[in-house]
Design a protein around this motif. Structure first.
Motif, PDB file in Angstrom:
ATOM      1  N   LEU A   1       3.700  15.622  -5.956  1.00 25.66           N
ATOM      2  CA  LEU A   1       3.798  16.109  -4.878  1.00 25.66           C
ATOM      3  C   LEU A   1       5.241  16.147  -4.354  1.00 25.66           C
ATOM      4  O   LEU A   1       6.017  15.495  -4.881  1.00 25.66           O
ATOM      5  CB  LEU A   1       2.751  15.559  -3.672  1.00 25.66           C
ATOM      6  N   ASP A   2       5.556  17.123  -3.520  1.00 22.47           N
ATOM      7  CA  ASP A   2       6.784  17.061  -2.740  1.00 22.47           C
ATOM      8  C   ASP A   2       6.791  15.799  -1.838  1.00 22.47           C
ATOM      9  O   ASP A   2       5.861  15.099  -1.263  1.00 22.47           O
ATOM     10  CB  ASP A   2       7.136  18.190  -2.068  1.00 22.47           C
ATOM     11  N   TYR A   3       8.067  15.144  -1.773  1.00 17.84           N
ATOM     12  CA  TYR A   3       8.266  13.995  -0.764  1.00 17.84           C
ATOM     13  C   TYR A   3       7.794  14.420   0.750  1.00 17.84           C
ATOM     14  O   TYR A   3       7.843  15.475   1.109  1.00 17.84           O
ATOM     15  CB  TYR A   3       9.662  13.710  -0.738  1.00 17.84           C
ATOM     16  N   PRO A   4       7.248  13.346   1.444  1.00 18.43           N
ATOM     17  CA  PRO A   4       6.837  13.941   2.714  1.00 18.43           C
ATOM     18  C   PRO A   4       7.953  14.104   3.769  1.00 18.43           C
ATOM     19  O   PRO A   4       9.164  13.791   3.408  1.00 18.43           O
ATOM     20  CB  PRO A   4       6.147  12.462   3.284  1.00 18.43           C
ATOM     21  N   SER A   5       7.438  15.088   4.720  1.00 18.47           N
ATOM     22  CA  SER A   5       8.404  15.369   5.910  1.00 18.47           C
ATOM     23  C   SER A   5       7.771  14.942   7.044  1.00 18.47           C
ATOM     24  O   SER A   5       6.837  15.065   7.342  1.00 18.47           O
ATOM     25  CB  SER A   5       8.602  16.786   5.611  1.00 18.47           C
TER      26      SER A   5
ATOM     27  N   LEU B   1      11.386   6.979   0.096  1.00 14.65           N
ATOM     28  CA  LEU B   1      10.362   6.627   1.107  1.00 14.65           C
ATOM     29  C   LEU B   1      10.848   5.826   2.218  1.00 14.65           C
ATOM     30  O   LEU B   1      10.945   6.284   3.374  1.00 14.65           O
ATOM     31  CB  LEU B   1       9.211   6.362   0.707  1.00 14.65           C
ATOM     32  N   TRP B   2      11.218   4.692   1.661  1.00 11.01           N
ATOM     33  CA  TRP B   2      12.048   3.653   2.433  1.00 11.01           C
ATOM     34  C   TRP B   2      13.175   4.299   3.171  1.00 11.01           C
ATOM     35  O   TRP B   2      13.681   3.935   4.248  1.00 11.01           O
ATOM     36  CB  TRP B   2      12.326   2.268   1.655  1.00 11.01           C
ATOM     37  N   GLU B   3      14.290   4.932   2.452  1.00  6.00           N
ATOM     38  CA  GLU B   3      15.305   5.145   3.061  1.00  6.00           C
ATOM     39  C   GLU B   3      15.176   6.505   4.104  1.00  6.00           C
ATOM     40  O   GLU B   3      15.981   5.913   5.085  1.00  6.00           O
ATOM     41  CB  GLU B   3      16.258   5.646   1.853  1.00  6.00           C
ATOM     42  N   GLU B   4      14.304   7.251   3.936  1.00  6.51           N
ATOM     43  CA  GLU B   4      14.272   8.310   4.583  1.00  6.51           C
ATOM     44  C   GLU B   4      13.172   8.558   5.473  1.00  6.51           C
ATOM     45  O   GLU B   4      13.282   9.320   6.627  1.00  6.51           O
ATOM     46  CB  GLU B   4      14.579   9.633   3.599  1.00  6.51           C
TER      47      GLU B   4
ATOM     48  N   ALA C   1       0.847  -1.277   0.005  1.00  5.73           N
ATOM     49  CA  ALA C   1      -0.234  -0.087  -0.018  1.00  5.73           C
ATOM     50  C   ALA C   1       0.896   1.299  -0.024  1.00  5.73           C
ATOM     51  O   ALA C   1       0.618   2.275  -0.720  1.00  5.73           O
ATOM     52  CB  ALA C   1      -1.073  -0.089   1.086  1.00  5.73           C
ATOM     53  N   LEU C   2       2.047   1.258   0.777  1.00  4.74           N
ATOM     54  CA  LEU C   2       2.983   2.477   0.798  1.00  4.74           C
ATOM     55  C   LEU C   2       3.428   2.706  -0.662  1.00  4.74           C
ATOM     56  O   LEU C   2       3.465   3.843  -1.212  1.00  4.74           O
ATOM     57  CB  LEU C   2       4.089   2.105   2.011  1.00  4.74           C
ATOM     58  N   ASP C   3       3.892   1.542  -1.329  1.00  2.00           N
ATOM     59  CA  ASP C   3       4.613   1.848  -2.659  1.00  2.00           C
ATOM     60  C   ASP C   3       3.618   2.099  -3.675  1.00  2.00           C
ATOM     61  O   ASP C   3       3.886   2.925  -4.511  1.00  2.00           O
ATOM     62  CB  ASP C   3       5.440   0.493  -2.900  1.00  2.00           C
ATOM     63  N   THR C   4       2.263   1.602  -3.627  1.00  2.00           N
ATOM     64  CA  THR C   4       1.263   2.110  -4.468  1.00  2.00           C
ATOM     65  C   THR C   4       1.016   3.517  -4.262  1.00  2.00           C
ATOM     66  O   THR C   4       0.867   4.038  -5.338  1.00  2.00           O
ATOM     67  CB  THR C   4       0.072   0.995  -4.151  1.00  2.00           C
TER      68      THR C   4
END
Length: 338
Positions: free
Chosen positions: A149-153, A288-291, A130-133
């Motif tokens: 969108l910008d990446y999440p913070s 997403l997974w890394e940060e 679900a996260l990757d989708t």
């Protein structure tokens, strides 16, 4: 150490629990001892229709949570015994050792993240696919038709953007709401009436009931009221049942980008573009997974939702998991503990 798996031998074949080779990690992989696995609609659809599989027999399963058992030569961010969650890639690699429905599975380190002690393996297992989708549809570029969108913070600032998430109580929709909110966007979301409080708990600024006869106009009004730049629609359902509402909404807003999880209709309203999400996208989702995933889970900024619905303990219950998911669940995700 011995391994067992829930094998599938072909289209319309029930799962068969039997021995499997103990996976060996490639240089950029980890081997995970699974404690919980989640079931997704793609699993029973493969069983029913025989799609996506490169060769039989194979091992399905995309969502796992467990502990690191062995590390590849290039992997330094994990150690043996780490509690982790991972997105399994057997549908891409065609290799059974990369499937989730087994006691030990090989996972790509790039799609693996540590989980906090406060989060159970059972609840963590609902996240990966679900996260990757959700992530691909939200973060791939607007030039390709995605929402961009910008990446999440962990400390998001308002981006001035607004999006609509259709099907916000689904696994993908629930992650899309959270990620978009963490990207500073305002989220309007649509689901059934009894799930509206759930949508707001995830960050939606407005939650609407899709059974309301005026839902198209209600959604347009909510989007305009939220203000800002309307960036697009994430359709987490992506069937005729959602397109008959989502596309008129997009048209009434003068056209927009729609991220879809299943093929879009061939005929789209003027100004509306539809982009197909593909959940295995390292270029978009690796970050997403890394940060983000681990610190967001630790700080409670990312919730492992929807709630796990455990159908049993042991690989012999995976078939029951398929059947339960196929029968339909709302604001829950089917999980088997190991």
């Amino acid at each position: 150490m011995s391994n067992q798996a829930a094998w599938i031998d072909g289209k319309a074949q029930k799962l068969r629990v039997a021995s499997a080779d103990l996976p060996k990690p490639g240089p950029d992989d980890v081997v995970i001892k699974n404690h919980a696995v989640a079931i997704n609609p793609v699993d029973w659809k493969i069983q029913d229709y025989g799609v996506f599989v490169q060769s039989w027999p194979t091992i399905l399963g995309e969502d796992i949570a467990g502990e690191v058992y062995e590390l590849g030569a290039n992997v330094s961010k994990f150690k043996k015994g780490d509690r982790v969650v991972a997105h399994q890639l057997s549908l891409v690699t065609g290799k059974p050792e990369d499937g989730g429905f087994q006691l030990y599975a090989r996972a790509a380190a790039v799609f693996t993240a540590k989980i906090p002690d406060s989060l159970s393996y059972t609840q963590a297992s609902v996240l990966p696919l679900a996260l990757d989708t959700a992530g691909h549809g939200l973060y791939d570029s607007r030039e390709k038709g995605f929402i961009g969108l910008d990446y999440p913070s962990l400390t998001p600032k308002p981006s001035g953007k607004t999006i609509l998430v259709w099907g916000g109580s689904s696994s993908v929709g629930a992650l899309a709401i959270q990620l978009a909110t963490a990207s500073g966007a305002k989220v309007i979301s649509v689901a059934s009436k009894h799930n509206l409080d759930f949508l707001k708990s995830l960050g939606a600024v407005e939650a609407l009931d899709y059974n309301t006869p005026s839902i198209v106009d209600d959604a347009v009004t909510a989007i305009k009221s939220a203000g800002g730049d309307f960036a697009g629609i994430y359709d987490a359902i992506s069937t005729e049942a959602s397109y008959k509402f989502v596309l008129p909404i997009a048209e009434k807003l003068g056209g927009t980008h729609v991220a879809v999880t299943l093929p879009a209709p061939k005929e789209l309203p003027s100004g509306v573009t539809a982009a197909n999400v593909f959940a295995v996208n390292k270029d978009v989702n690796g970050r997403l997974w890394e940060e983000y995933v681990t610190p967001a889970l630790e700080q409670g900024k990312l919730k492992a939702v929807p709630e796990a619905f455990v159908v049993g303990k042991g690989l012999e219950y995976v078939q029951k998991g398929f059947d339960t998911n196929k029968a339909g669940v709302s604001a829950k995700k089917v999980v088997v503990e190991l």
